[in-house]
Design a protein around this motif. Structure first.
Motif, PDB file in Angstrom:
ATOM      1  N   ASP A   1       2.842   0.353  -9.335  1.00 59.86           N
ATOM      2  CA  ASP A   1       3.078   1.626  -8.659  1.00 59.86           C
ATOM      3  C   ASP A   1       3.567   2.714  -9.621  1.00 59.86           C
ATOM      4  N   ASP A   2       3.604   2.411 -10.927  1.00 57.27           N
ATOM      5  CA  ASP A   2       4.018   3.414 -11.913  1.00 57.27           C
ATOM      6  C   ASP A   2       2.836   4.009 -12.664  1.00 57.27           C
ATOM      7  N   LEU A   3       1.634   3.442 -12.466  1.00 53.94           N
ATOM      8  CA  LEU A   3       0.526   3.822 -13.328  1.00 53.94           C
ATOM      9  C   LEU A   3      -0.141   5.143 -12.951  1.00 53.94           C
ATOM     10  N   ASP A   4      -0.094   5.479 -11.680  1.00 58.54           N
ATOM     11  CA  ASP A   4      -0.750   6.688 -11.211  1.00 58.54           C
ATOM     12  C   ASP A   4       0.178   7.893 -11.408  1.00 58.54           C
ATOM     13  N   ARG A   5      -0.254   8.824 -12.271  1.00 52.33           N
ATOM     14  CA  ARG A   5       0.602   9.966 -12.610  1.00 52.33           C
ATOM     15  C   ARG A   5       0.944  10.798 -11.364  1.00 52.33           C
ATOM     16  N   GLY A   6      -0.055  10.916 -10.462  1.00 58.62           N
ATOM     17  CA  GLY A   6       0.175  11.667  -9.227  1.00 58.62           C
ATOM     18  C   GLY A   6       1.266  11.033  -8.384  1.00 58.62           C
ATOM     19  N   ALA A   7       1.227   9.682  -8.326  1.00 61.02           N
ATOM     20  CA  ALA A   7       2.233   8.959  -7.535  1.00 61.02           C
ATOM     21  C   ALA A   7       3.615   9.106  -8.161  1.00 61.02           C
ATOM     22  N   ILE A   8       3.660   9.115  -9.494  1.00 57.21           N
ATOM     23  CA  ILE A   8       4.954   9.275 -10.176  1.00 57.21           C
ATOM     24  C   ILE A   8       5.555  10.640  -9.824  1.00 57.21           C
ATOM     25  N   GLU A   9       4.715  11.677  -9.935  1.00 54.49           N
ATOM     26  CA  GLU A   9       5.190  13.044  -9.644  1.00 54.49           C
ATOM     27  C   GLU A   9       5.694  13.132  -8.200  1.00 54.49           C
TER      28      GLU A   9
ATOM     29  N   GLU B   1       0.826  -1.216   0.000  1.00 55.79           N
ATOM     30  CA  GLU B   1       0.000   0.000   0.000  1.00 55.79           C
ATOM     31  C   GLU B   1       0.856   1.260   0.000  1.00 55.79           C
ATOM     32  N   ILE B   2       1.861   1.270   0.880  1.00 51.93           N
ATOM     33  CA  ILE B   2       2.769   2.430   0.987  1.00 51.93           C
ATOM     34  C   ILE B   2       3.472   2.645  -0.351  1.00 51.93           C
ATOM     35  N   MET B   3       3.952   1.550  -0.948  1.00 52.94           N
ATOM     36  CA  MET B   3       4.706   1.652  -2.198  1.00 52.94           C
ATOM     37  C   MET B   3       3.811   2.152  -3.336  1.00 52.94           C
ATOM     38  N   LYS B   4       2.561   1.732  -3.323  1.00 54.90           N
ATOM     39  CA  LYS B   4       1.631   2.172  -4.362  1.00 54.90           C
ATOM     40  C   LYS B   4       1.398   3.676  -4.286  1.00 54.90           C
ATOM     41  N   GLN B   5       1.448   4.219  -3.065  1.00 59.64           N
ATOM     42  CA  GLN B   5       1.237   5.665  -2.890  1.00 59.64           C
ATOM     43  C   GLN B   5       2.471   6.471  -3.284  1.00 59.64           C
ATOM     44  N   GLY B   6       3.586   5.799  -3.462  1.00 63.78           N
ATOM     45  CA  GLY B   6       4.805   6.499  -3.859  1.00 63.78           C
ATOM     46  C   GLY B   6       5.528   7.194  -2.716  1.00 63.78           C
ATOM     47  N   VAL B   7       5.179   6.837  -1.475  1.00 66.17           N
ATOM     48  CA  VAL B   7       5.921   7.420  -0.348  1.00 66.17           C
ATOM     49  C   VAL B   7       6.906   6.389   0.195  1.00 66.17           C
ATOM     50  N   LEU B   8       7.844   6.855   1.006  1.00 64.80           N
ATOM     51  CA  LEU B   8       8.886   5.949   1.479  1.00 64.80           C
ATOM     52  C   LEU B   8       8.417   5.063   2.627  1.00 64.80           C
ATOM     53  N   VAL B   9       8.950   3.857   2.661  1.00 66.64           N
ATOM     54  CA  VAL B   9       8.725   2.930   3.772  1.00 66.64           C
ATOM     55  C   VAL B   9       9.555   3.446   4.958  1.00 66.64           C
TER      56      VAL B   9
END
Ligand code: AMP
Length: 195
Positions: free
Chosen positions: A120-128, A42-50
């Motif tokens: 975890d690369d598909l969400d443009r917001g998460a990538i940014e 879940e954390i990784m999908k959001q693009g934030v650090l563990v």
């Protein structure tokens, strides 16, 4: 050990694996080590650090295994923030020989991530968000380790993987050559060697 740094999609993993295959080093990717635990999806999908200490513990364990086996490691995605860099600076800075920053323009990165299509690369917001976090941190991490005498090199990450690898290999060879020369100087200057 060699640290590879770069934004998501910069080719850290591809280059890390190529360098590992060619030189017998072990590629250690923080993202992969964390993904393998299956605990942080879940954390990784959001693009934030563990969590930092959890990540440090997992990576330290892996690094210990590599070193015990008599090999050298390529660290990919670690350290990723100031806390992790400070842990390295305080505990294992002397075994870090080189940081290589792989630089790729952002529009090219977005194109590459869309092609890769990982969950975890598909969400443009998460990538940014990932770009932002990593960019903020790369500078601080490099400053902390530069202060410990770690060499830092930038390479152009555009072009084919083989072209980028040539550039990576050139900086690794440069640092290894310098290290050999330094060792030679120390031994020859020891006073007991006839020139
Ligand atoms: P990566 O495979 O390098 O793109 O990383 C994927 C995800 O793993 C990141 O978005 C973070 O959630 C997590 N991650 C990777 N490396 C670290 C690290 N050094 N510290 C904390 N979390 C990390």
């Amino acid at each position: 050990m060699i640290i590879l740094m770069g934004l998501a999609g910069s080719g850290k993993s591809t280059q890390g694996k190529m360098l590992a295959d060619e030189t017998g080093r072990v590629w250690l990717s923080a993202g992969q080590v964390l993904r393998e635990t299956g605990q942080f999806d879940e954390i990784m999908k959001q693009g934030v650090l563990v969590d930092d200490m959890l990540t440090v513990k997992l990576m330290a364990q892996k690094m210990a295994e590599v070193v015990r086996s008599g090999r050298d490691a390529i660290l990919d995605g670690f350290p990723r923030d100031v806390e992790q860099a400070e842990w390295i600076a305080e505990n294992i800075a002397s075994v870090i020989k080189l940081i290589v920053r792989i630089n790729v323009p952002k529009d090219e990165l977005v194109r590459r991530l869309e092609l890769r299509g990982r969950a975890d690369d598909l969400d443009r917001g998460a990538i940014e968000k990932r770009f932002q976090i990593v960019e903020q941190n790369i500078y601080s991490v490099c400053e902390i380790l530069k202060a410990k005498g770690v060499a830092i090199r930038d390479i152009d990450g555009t072009g084919t993987p083989e072209e980028v690898y040539e550039r990576l290999k050139a900086v690794v060879d440069e640092i290894e050559g310098a290290e050999r020369m330094e060792m030679t100087d120390i031994v020859e200057d020891s006073g007991a060697v006839e020139r």
